[in-house]
Design a protein around this motif. Structure first.
Motif, mmCIF file in Angstrom:
data_model
loop_
_atom_site.group_PDB
_atom_site.id
_atom_site.type_symbol
_atom_site.label_atom_id
_atom_site.label_comp_id
_atom_site.label_asym_id
_atom_site.label_seq_id
_atom_site.Cartn_x
_atom_site.Cartn_y
_atom_site.Cartn_z
ATOM 1 N N LYS A 214 0.808 -1.223 0.000
ATOM 2 C CA LYS A 214 0.000 0.000 0.000
ATOM 3 C C LYS A 214 0.838 1.269 0.000
ATOM 4 O O LYS A 214 0.557 2.231 0.719
ATOM 5 N N ALA A 215 1.895 1.269 -0.816
ATOM 6 C CA ALA A 215 2.657 2.507 -1.004
ATOM 7 C C ALA A 215 1.752 3.563 -1.632
ATOM 8 O O ALA A 215 0.840 3.246 -2.393
ATOM 9 N N ALA A 216 1.994 4.818 -1.295
ATOM 10 C CA ALA A 216 1.153 5.903 -1.816
ATOM 11 C C ALA A 216 1.531 6.274 -3.239
ATOM 12 O O ALA A 216 0.663 6.617 -4.046
ATOM 13 N N THR A 217 2.833 6.207 -3.558
ATOM 14 C CA THR A 217 3.320 6.664 -4.862
ATOM 15 C C THR A 217 4.361 5.697 -5.399
ATOM 16 O O THR A 217 5.178 5.162 -4.638
ATOM 17 N N PHE A 218 4.336 5.493 -6.697
ATOM 18 C CA PHE A 218 5.415 4.795 -7.392
ATOM 19 C C PHE A 218 5.947 5.751 -8.452
ATOM 20 O O PHE A 218 5.196 6.202 -9.326
ATOM 21 N N VAL A 219 7.220 6.091 -8.361
ATOM 22 C CA VAL A 219 7.850 6.975 -9.344
ATOM 23 C C VAL A 219 8.289 6.114 -10.521
ATOM 24 O O VAL A 219 9.213 5.310 -10.407
ATOM 25 N N ILE A 220 7.631 6.274 -11.639
ATOM 26 C CA ILE A 220 7.840 5.397 -12.788
ATOM 27 C C ILE A 220 9.212 5.595 -13.413
ATOM 28 O O ILE A 220 9.770 4.682 -14.019
ATOM 29 N N ALA A 221 9.790 6.781 -13.235
ATOM 30 C CA ALA A 221 11.137 7.055 -13.735
ATOM 31 C C ALA A 221 11.630 8.361 -13.131
ATOM 32 O O ALA A 221 10.837 9.182 -12.663
ATOM 33 N N THR A 222 12.945 8.546 -13.184
ATOM 34 C CA THR A 222 13.580 9.711 -12.573
ATOM 35 C C THR A 222 14.665 10.255 -13.483
ATOM 36 O O THR A 222 15.561 9.512 -13.913
#
Length: 409
Positions: A214-222
């Protein structure tokens, strides 16, 4: 449901591109080799003393503790809710296959307790993945890439502490030619279709782990400047949304953010914000605030409620205001430079009604309760620097309620 692309924003002409190209340490905002000499508490788990792979005792601070695998962690005073600012830290984790599950879980508790002590309500867990040369089409996990299971365990412990969690893969630059200005933002895959297929295959188990915990955010790329706006992102993000029920984000590098529109099919945009301000080491908070606003105004004036400062950091050393993203140079240590910068950035976040800030950084294996060894560790490390910690606590306990209902992006 497919996300709408972030709106294209007009920008004023700027003349900083030559500066970006000329200074390699501010375009690739992370070191090729992370600091060695990590320090962690001496552990006794299940009656057994734990050691590093070389046989030495974990830690070096002369203390010991006797936690169990089920030891409790401290909890935040006030859990993050939608609309509140994200007061967070970037925790960078290069895993070691020889580290036991017990070690990983206990170190996560050490970090969670430290973050709660800072009054953070959020944490972003950054971790490396790997590629070949600048034209490579293959993405891989390496020995330093945490397994999905290890990441899930750490996310679970952060949730025990009441922290909002983000998972954030970050391309390692060790195989790129940094001397010729190659970095993650300049990659040129020979076959983009193959690159995106390989990247999606790598991301899939991590998206599942993030969803499970249940992570709030997944950063798809940086910081993938050269691939921003590519049509392949549409299907990759669409597939990611089928696996992960939280927010899909993209974190842009500061130079690209101000240079033009960032068109990515995500719900949220972060900035790795290393805006240089060419002032002396004794500059005031107000002077630094003005310097940051001058940069931000190149993109848009007024409130920025849809923007998160995904990385804000600076070295605790002389001359750092000129190049906050300098991970390599080691000049004379100056803790006041770092602390003043933190205070100024926090003021900008509040005045521009941004959605929050994450400070770069803490390394997962370090002991955050001990002063950094400046002979070995990065000058950007803030844990154990009293002035910087005081500035962070003041920021995180401010009366800023969050971006509210403003609509400017």
């Amino acid at each position: 449901m497919k996300r709408a692309r972030l709106p294209m924003l007009a920008v004023l002409p700027i003349t900083v591109i030559s500066f970006v190209v000329a200074v390699p340490f501010v375009i690739g905002d992370h070191p090729l080799q992370w600091a060695s000499g990590s320090l962690v508490p001496h552990l006794v788990l299940d009656g057994k003393e734990h050691t590093q792979p070389d046989g030495s005792k974990i830690g070096g601070n002369g203390t010991s503790a006797t936690p169990s695998r089920t030891a409790e962690v401290a909890r935040v005073d006030k859990e993050w809710k939608k609309g509140m600012p994200q007061w967070g830290v970037q925790l960078y984790w290069e895993d070691n296959p020889k580290h036991s599950v017990e070690y990983v879980e206990q170190q996560a508790r050490v970090q969670a307790n430290y973050l709660v002590g800072l009054h953070a309500n959020s944490v972003s867990l950054s971790f490396p993945f790997f590629t070949g040369d600048i034209t490579s089409t293959k993405i891989t996990a390496g020995d330093k890439t945490p397994t999905p299971d290890h990441l899930a365990r750490v996310l679970r412990i952060f949730h025990e502490a009441g922290l909002r969690t983000t998972l954030r893969p970050l391309m390692d630059e060790g195989t790129l030619d940094i001397d010729n200005f190659e970095w993650r933002g300049t990659i040129k895959p020979a076959d983009r279709g193959a690159w995106f297929a390989s990247y999606e295959k790598f991301l899939t188990p991590y998206l599942k782990a993030a969803d499970q915990e249940k992570a709030a955010t997944f950063v798809i790329a940086t910081e993938l400047n050269s691939l921003e706006g590519d049509a392949h992102w549409d299907s990759l993000v669409s597939d990611a949304e089928k696996l992960f029920g939280g927010e899909i984000a993209y974190d842009a590098n500061w130079d690209n953010y101000v240079a033009g529109p960032i068109t990515m099919p995500v719900t949220h945009l972060g900035i790795d914000a290393y805006f240089p301000v060419k002032v002396g080491d004794d500059a005031s908070v107000n002077t630094l605030v003005k310097g940051w606003n001058d940069w931000l105004d190149k993109k848009a004036t007024g409130p920025l409620p849809k923007i998160t400062v995904a990385e804000a950091g600076i070295a605790a050393m002389n001359g750092a205001y000129h190049a906050p993203g300098d991970f390599y140079t080691k000049r004379a240590v100056n803790p006041k430079v770092q602390a003043t910068w933190y205070t100024a950035v926090c003021q900008v976040v509040q005045e521009r009604r941004m959605s929050g800030v994450y400070w770069w950084s803490i390394y997962f294996d370090d002991n955050p309760n001990k002063a950094p060894d400046d002979k070995k560790q990065s000058r950007l490390d803030f844990a154990g620097r009293p002035q910087s910690e005081k500035a962070i606590k003041a920021c995180f306990t401010s009366d800023y309620a969050g971006p509210g209902t403003a609509t400017t992006s």
